[in-house]
Scaffold this motif. Sequence first.
Motif, PDB file in Angstrom:
ATOM      1  N   SER A 103     -45.805   7.448 -17.315  1.00 40.55           N
ATOM      2  CA  SER A 103     -46.260   7.321 -15.929  1.00 40.55           C
ATOM      3  C   SER A 103     -46.972   6.008 -15.643  1.00 40.55           C
TER       4      SER A 103
ATOM      5  N   PRO B 168     -35.409   4.086 -15.809  1.00 38.72           N
ATOM      6  CA  PRO B 168     -35.482   5.178 -14.837  1.00 38.72           C
ATOM      7  C   PRO B 168     -35.353   6.531 -15.552  1.00 38.72           C
ATOM      8  N   GLY B 169     -36.242   7.442 -15.199  1.00 42.78           N
ATOM      9  CA  GLY B 169     -36.223   8.760 -15.818  1.00 42.78           C
ATOM     10  C   GLY B 169     -37.158   8.898 -17.004  1.00 42.78           C
ATOM     11  N   THR B 170     -37.837   7.803 -17.376  1.00 43.42           N
ATOM     12  CA  THR B 170     -38.795   7.904 -18.473  1.00 43.42           C
ATOM     13  C   THR B 170     -39.944   8.825 -18.064  1.00 43.42           C
ATOM     14  N   ILE B 171     -40.569   9.441 -19.041  1.00 49.91           N
ATOM     15  CA  ILE B 171     -41.714  10.301 -18.728  1.00 49.91           C
ATOM     16  C   ILE B 171     -43.019   9.513 -18.710  1.00 49.91           C
TER      17      ILE B 171
ATOM     18  N   ARG C 128     -41.104   2.136 -15.616  1.00 45.69           N
ATOM     19  CA  ARG C 128     -40.244   3.093 -14.896  1.00 45.69           C
ATOM     20  C   ARG C 128     -39.077   2.414 -14.201  1.00 45.69           C
TER      21      ARG C 128
ATOM     22  N   SER D   3     -38.041  11.002 -24.177  1.00 44.05           N
ATOM     23  CA  SER D   3     -37.183  11.465 -23.093  1.00 44.05           C
ATOM     24  C   SER D   3     -35.746  11.005 -23.347  1.00 44.05           C
ATOM     25  N   GLU D   4     -34.810  11.705 -22.765  1.00 41.49           N
ATOM     26  CA  GLU D   4     -33.404  11.307 -22.876  1.00 41.49           C
ATOM     27  C   GLU D   4     -33.209   9.906 -22.305  1.00 41.49           C
ATOM     28  N   ALA D   5     -33.939   9.581 -21.237  1.00 34.16           N
ATOM     29  CA  ALA D   5     -33.824   8.250 -20.631  1.00 34.16           C
ATOM     30  C   ALA D   5     -34.252   7.166 -21.614  1.00 34.16           C
TER      31      ALA D   5
END
Length: 127
Positions: free
Chosen positions: A103, A98-101, A94, A69-71
């Motif tokens: 879960s 923040p914004g990680t994929i 997370r 991810s971009e994050a």
Amino acid sequence: MKMHCLIAAMLVAASALPALADGDAKAGATVFKKCAACHTATEPTNRVGPSLLGVVGRPVATFDKYRYSEAMKAFGAGKVWDEALLTEYLPSPRALVPGTIMSFAGLKKPQDIANLIAYLKDPAAAQ
């Protein structure tokens, strides 16, 4: 005499800090079962998440043929997955990224984190 007191105080304070390298790889293999749905640690194969084979010492967000991810790429700029960074990351991925994929909610027990890191450093030691 005062210097001896200062050194003694520093030693006591340092011993109160959590040890990063005191994990048990066998116990870490059990903890890794929480990660195994998305990651591998013994083969260079990506699943939903990237392979964690050789992750300790690897630059963040760089495993071949995995689309981060971009994050995570922004978080990882210039960082390496070492024991300290994994210890900071694993309780709440997370919150740290923040914004990680990813879960996964995280590991709450410091000993589970130490054990998992020991396993990731040397999966063969769990045999």
